[in-house]
Design an enzyme around this catalytic site. Structure first.
Site, PDB file in Angstrom:
ATOM      1  N   ILE A   1     -15.400  14.043 -31.437  1.00  0.00           N
ATOM      2  CA  ILE A   1     -16.631  13.263 -31.561  1.00  0.00           C
ATOM      3  C   ILE A   1     -17.525  13.574 -30.370  1.00  0.00           C
ATOM      4  CG2 ILE A   1     -17.625  10.966 -31.842  1.00  0.00           C
ATOM      5  CD1 ILE A   1     -15.754  11.887 -34.110  1.00  0.00           C
ATOM      6  N   ASP A   2     -18.716  14.111 -30.657  1.00  0.00           N
ATOM      7  CA  ASP A   2     -19.623  14.531 -29.585  1.00  0.00           C
ATOM      8  C   ASP A   2     -21.049  14.090 -29.917  1.00  0.00           C
ATOM      9  OD1 ASP A   2     -20.956  15.691 -27.517  1.00  0.00           O
ATOM     10  OD2 ASP A   2     -20.437  17.765 -28.010  1.00  0.00           O
ATOM     11  N   SER A   3     -21.455  12.939 -29.384  1.00  0.00           N
ATOM     12  CA  SER A   3     -22.798  12.425 -29.650  1.00  0.00           C
ATOM     13  C   SER A   3     -23.870  13.244 -28.943  1.00  0.00           C
ATOM     14  CB  SER A   3     -22.899  10.957 -29.210  1.00  0.00           C
ATOM     15  OG  SER A   3     -22.660  10.842 -27.814  1.00  0.00           O
ATOM     16  N   GLY A   4     -23.462  14.146 -28.063  1.00  0.00           N
ATOM     17  CA  GLY A   4     -24.426  15.002 -27.377  1.00  0.00           C
ATOM     18  C   GLY A   4     -24.732  16.281 -28.134  1.00  0.00           C
TER      19      GLY A   4
END
EC number: 3.4.23.-
Length: 389
Positions: A260-263
């Site tokens: 999970i990588d919101s960036g």
């Protein structure tokens, strides 16, 4: 100038006190008999060699705004009769936590308290050796040779132990690790001469611009060391590598662990993952392009426009860019997170979807197992963003 300092009395909770450097111990607590500052005793009423009393100021004890002050009064029980046997409960708890965390996350058998003690011993040893750097040492060939031989041996075998107190010397040595002793002796003499020169300038002409520059660098190093020790003592969790956020999901009945990588602007699937999940034929290769990010530039092989992803008992349609990279199976980026109204809840350690579905983030051992077994990566390649394995 006033500032706030954290004070705990008789193992009670910390309270913020507004003080000045001239605030006395009597102002804080007139019954104080023992005071710890961070990890050391700085005030002991039973120590007859020092003139301790209520009039001693915080400045004399070296208390600053980042200090943690533990005060013990006559009301605190001391069965042994030795005041120095009293150790703050917070320090004991921190040591126990750090020991457990170190064993779990780093596989170390020693506790962080022992680690901190070793760090302080190394620092004291290095500073003691550094204090030997003088004109007298340079003028004594036998003494200088003995010290340089000792330094050469230690740098060859355990440079990390000298890195805390003598970082510049270690840096010079590591720049040319294969140097002979003769070469090292010349380099070491040059280093000592520079250090002696700095001290002589500070002593003989303290108001010069050069002396002020050296003094500022010295104060900055002392502040860095103090902050490091404070962090090791009161925030040991900051020294532990953070586990990245992964979840379990299923694609076409195949279990996948997704990062999970919101960036990340887009969601990415590896070519290996696409083949494993039977999606190779759904890759639209008209969408080939180049992806540019912090890690560099990589080729996008194409795009899967609609992929059915199962999380817990819910199904979500997700688009994925497909890359040949094998370092990551599946990356859920901001486009999917925003589309499904996801919330990264670090308090509960779960990923929450807008429809009410929630799933836990994986533990570090599950992630390691994934990288080694599913991705077939050698252990030495399992590196996260902070460089830890």
């Amino acid at each position: 100038m006033s500032f706030q300092v954290s004070v705990a009395v008789n193992d009670g909770p910390f309270q913020k006190k507004s003080v000045t450097p001239n605030t006395t111990i009597g102002d804080l607590n007139n019954d104080a008999i023992l005071i710890w500052k961070d990890t050391a005793i700085v005030y002991d009423i039973s120590d007859e060699s020092k003139n301790f009393g209520p009039t001693v100021t915080l400045e004399q004890l070296g208390v600053t705004q980042i200090s943690m002050v533990y005060i013990y009064t006559t009301a605190f029980p001391c069965p042994s009769g030795d005041l120095r046997s009293i150790v703050p409960a917070q320090v004991r708890l921190i040591s126990q936590f750090a020991s457990a965390a170190s064993s779990i996350f780093n596989g170390q058998s020693s506790s962080s308290a022992q680690s901190a003690q070793r760090t302080r011993r190394v620092e004291q040893d290095d500073e003691g050796e550094k204090s030997m750097f003088s004109r007298k040492l340079l003028d004594s060939p036998a003494t200088f040779k003995a010290l340089s031989e000792n330094m050469f041996f230690r740098l060859k075998n355990e440079p990390h132990k000298l890195g805390y107190g003598l970082p510049e010397l270690v840096e010079r040595f590591l720049a040319k690790k294969d140097m002979t002793y003769k070469e090292f002796e010349q380099m070491f003499r040059s280093y000592v001469e520079e250090e002696v020169h700095k001290e002589e300038i500070i002593k003989n002409n303290p108001n010069s611009a050069e002396a002020k520059m050296f003094l500022e660098a010295k104060r900055n190093k002392e502040l860095i060391d103090e902050q490091y020790l404070h962090s090791m003592t009161h925030h040991p969790e900051d020294m532990i590598a953070v586990t990245m956020l992964y979840i379990n999901l299923t694609i076409n009945g195949v279990p996948v662990k997704a990062f999970i990588d919101s960036g990340a602007q887009k969601s990415i699937m590896s070519m290996a993952c696409a083949e494993r999940c039977g999606l190779n034929g759904l890759i639209d290769r008209r969408f080939q392009s180049m992806a540019r990010g912090v890690g560099g530039t990589e080729k996008i092989e194409g795009k899967i426009h609609l992929c059915d992803v199962k999380v817990e008992d819910a199904h979500f349609s997700c688009p994925f860019e497909v890359m040949a990279r094998r370092e990551m199976d599946l990356l859920i980026g901001l486009n999917v997170l925003r589309k499904h109204g996801c919330c990264i809840n670090l308090k509960t350690s779960r990923l929450e979807f807008g429809n009410g579905t929630t799933t836990p983030f994986l533990q570090s051992n599950e992630i390691d197992s994934h990288l080694k077994e599913i991705m077939a990566l050698p252990e030495e390649e399992m590196q996260f963003e902070d460089g830890s394995t």
